[in-house]
Design a protein around this motif. Structure first.
Motif, PDB file in Angstrom:
ATOM      1  N   VAL A   1      -1.848   6.369 -10.535  1.00  0.00           N
ATOM      2  CA  VAL A   1      -2.397   5.240  -9.782  1.00  0.00           C
ATOM      3  C   VAL A   1      -3.770   5.655  -9.256  1.00  0.00           C
ATOM      4  CG1 VAL A   1      -2.039   3.578  -7.923  1.00  0.00           C
ATOM      5  CG2 VAL A   1      -0.068   4.522  -9.143  1.00  0.00           C
TER       6      VAL A   1
ATOM      7  N   TYR B   1      -1.568   6.697   3.265  1.00  0.00           N
ATOM      8  CA  TYR B   1      -1.850   5.265   3.244  1.00  0.00           C
ATOM      9  C   TYR B   1      -0.955   4.494   4.212  1.00  0.00           C
ATOM     10  CZ  TYR B   1      -5.120   5.528  -0.643  1.00  0.00           C
ATOM     11  OH  TYR B   1      -6.219   5.785  -1.424  1.00  0.00           O
TER      12      TYR B   1
ATOM     13  N   HIS C   1      -8.010   3.912   3.661  1.00  0.00           N
ATOM     14  CA  HIS C   1      -8.485   4.949   2.735  1.00  0.00           C
ATOM     15  C   HIS C   1      -9.050   6.153   3.492  1.00  0.00           C
ATOM     16  CE1 HIS C   1      -9.343   6.123  -1.351  1.00  0.00           C
ATOM     17  NE2 HIS C   1     -10.591   6.435  -1.030  1.00  0.00           N
TER      18      HIS C   1
ATOM     19  N   ARG D   1      -5.183   1.887  -5.581  1.00  0.00           N
ATOM     20  CA  ARG D   1      -4.603   2.071  -4.246  1.00  0.00           C
ATOM     21  C   ARG D   1      -5.396   1.304  -3.197  1.00  0.00           C
ATOM     22  NH1 ARG D   1      -5.278   7.918  -3.950  1.00  0.00           N
ATOM     23  NH2 ARG D   1      -5.650   8.052  -6.180  1.00  0.00           N
TER      24      ARG D   1
ATOM     25  N   GLU E   1       1.767   6.906  -6.894  1.00  0.00           N
ATOM     26  CA  GLU E   1       0.800   7.945  -7.255  1.00  0.00           C
ATOM     27  C   GLU E   1       1.390   9.336  -7.019  1.00  0.00           C
ATOM     28  OE1 GLU E   1      -2.577  10.450  -7.841  1.00  0.00           O
ATOM     29  OE2 GLU E   1      -1.801   8.615  -8.759  1.00  0.00           O
TER      30      GLU E   1
ATOM     31  N   ASP F   1      -0.133  10.663  -0.875  1.00  0.00           N
ATOM     32  CA  ASP F   1      -0.812   9.378  -0.692  1.00  0.00           C
ATOM     33  C   ASP F   1       0.081   8.363   0.005  1.00  0.00           C
ATOM     34  OD1 ASP F   1      -3.371   9.940  -1.928  1.00  0.00           O
ATOM     35  OD2 ASP F   1      -2.303  10.031  -3.827  1.00  0.00           O
TER      36      ASP F   1
ATOM     37  N   VAL G   1       0.828  -1.204   0.000  1.00  0.00           N
ATOM     38  CA  VAL G   1       0.000   0.000   0.000  1.00  0.00           C
ATOM     39  C   VAL G   1       0.865   1.257   0.000  1.00  0.00           C
ATOM     40  CG1 VAL G   1      -0.247   0.162   2.521  1.00  0.00           C
ATOM     41  CG2 VAL G   1      -2.055   1.032   1.020  1.00  0.00           C
TER      42      VAL G   1
ATOM     43  N   ASN H   1      -6.632   8.886   4.149  1.00  0.00           N
ATOM     44  CA  ASN H   1      -6.347   9.673   2.952  1.00  0.00           C
ATOM     45  C   ASN H   1      -7.435  10.719   2.715  1.00  0.00           C
ATOM     46  OD1 ASN H   1      -4.614  10.156   0.667  1.00  0.00           O
ATOM     47  ND2 ASN H   1      -6.185   9.263  -0.620  1.00  0.00           N
TER      48      ASN H   1
ATOM     49  N   ALA I   1       2.158   1.771  -3.567  1.00  0.00           N
ATOM     50  CA  ALA I   1       1.085   2.280  -4.429  1.00  0.00           C
ATOM     51  C   ALA I   1       0.886   3.776  -4.210  1.00  0.00           C
ATOM     52  CB  ALA I   1      -0.207   1.519  -4.162  1.00  0.00           C
ATOM     53  N   GLY I   2       0.892   4.194  -2.947  1.00  0.00           N
ATOM     54  CA  GLY I   2       0.727   5.612  -2.641  1.00  0.00           C
ATOM     55  C   GLY I   2       1.885   6.451  -3.144  1.00  0.00           C
TER      56      GLY I   2
END
Length: 334
Positions: A57, A180, A113, A62, A51, A176, A44, A116, A47-48
């Protein structure tokens, strides 16, 4: 809502601080679980961060990364759904591992989430994160869980290092990657705290994170059922957005005052979060009282949101804002 171009890679230094602390814990206390915890964080967080660097992304991807991290946590550190003291539900979730995995993915992913979603103003997400980690550390200390205690303190001080650059001046944003990382780490630590310590109420995690989670649930309700918009469509009527526009707004939009307006929003929401975190310090082992305080939080949140939307603001909500902004405007230019 900021005055100049600002780097949004705060998740990188926070993760570097966490990794440094885990290296120390491994060699000083032989905490091998720290590395497994780190492995669960990586999907995670990556992924953040991707982005933040590429802007390519999507929110869905995410969220899927958060689901993957939750599954890794189940596998490596046994972060499974704990018994909720609800007869037949507990029977099914403890018998069928796939059902357990599905619910833990939704719970952990949703909480991840939610952090965020509230990450919109200087010091807001990081300030709330430090409150939540303080509560987790306190309860871990009470039940003698050294692993949860050290991990929560490590994350707390890593976040503090970011906070001093983010609030009030907004020199760097979490992005992000940071949001995250915080959301997932908090969710996992709460799951582990209850799983490893039967004396902690299974509903304690809900009370701890009730502010960001309820903000998310209420946003889904507002978008889908009140406005008829897609759930994933962004809007500017979150509680923090309304406070920014209606409680701390000012007519002068010079960069310095715009930054100040941004930063003055967060303390309002820190107080909102305290309505969940302070009771959690005292009722962490009592499910009945936890439900009472959860209900009270929902009522307080609803009343505050309604007052702001309908412009029925109390004078004490605005007086400090007016005086502070007026004093800034009256200062001579140097």
């Amino acid at each position: 809502m900021h005055a100049s171009a600002t780097p949004r890679i705060g998740g990188l230094p926070v993760m570097l601080a966490v990794v440094s602390g885990m290296v120390y814990l491994y060699f000083s206390e032989k905490q091998t679980n720290s590395w497994y915890f780190l492995c669960s964080l990586l999907p995670v967080w990556l992924a953040g961060m991707t982005e933040d660097f590429t802007k390519k992304v999507s929110a869905l991807k995410r969220l899927i990364a958060a689901f993957i991290s939750a599954l890794v946590g189940m596998w490596l550190i046994n972060a499974k759904l704990y018994p909720l003291n609800i007869g037949i539900i507990d029977q099914f979730t403890q018998t069928y591992i796939l059902l357990n995995a599905l619910i833990i993915m939704i719970g952990v992913g949703g909480t991840t989430h939610s952090l965020n979603i509230i990450d919109g103003f200087n010091g807001l997400a990081s300030g709330v994160t430090m409150m939540l980690l303080t509560v987790i550390a306190y309860v871990a200390f009470q039940v003698g869980d050294n692993f949860i205690l050290t991990q929560s303190l490590l994350l707390l001080f890593a976040t503090l290092g970011f906070f001093v650059w983010n609030f009030p001046g907004g020199k760097i944003f979490a992005g992000d990657g940071g949001a995250y990382l915080w959301g997932f780490a908090i969710a996992e630590l709460l799951v582990l705290l209850v799983n490893r310590n039967p004396g902690v109420s299974p509903w304690f995690p809900v009370l701890v994170v009730i502010y960001p989670v309820w903000e998310t649930i209420f946003s889904i309700y507002r978008r889908k059922f009140v406005r008829g918009h897609p759930v994933g469509e962004p809007d500017a009527i979150h509680l923090h957005s309304l406070i920014y526009r209606r409680l701390v707004k000012c007519s002068d939009k010079t960069p310095a005052l715009k930054i100040r307006q941004n930063s003055m929003t967060s303390p309002y929401l820190w107080i909102v979060s305290l309505f969940g975190t302070i009771p959690a310090l005292f009722v962490w082992n009592n499910s009945t009282r936890i439900f009472i305080f959860m209900g009270l939080f929902v009522l307080i949140y609803g009343a505050l949101y309604s007052m702001i939307v309908k412009f029925k603001l109390k004078s004490w909500m605005k007086s400090g804002r007016k005086n502070q902004i007026n004093s800034e405007i009256s200062k001579p230019t140097i």
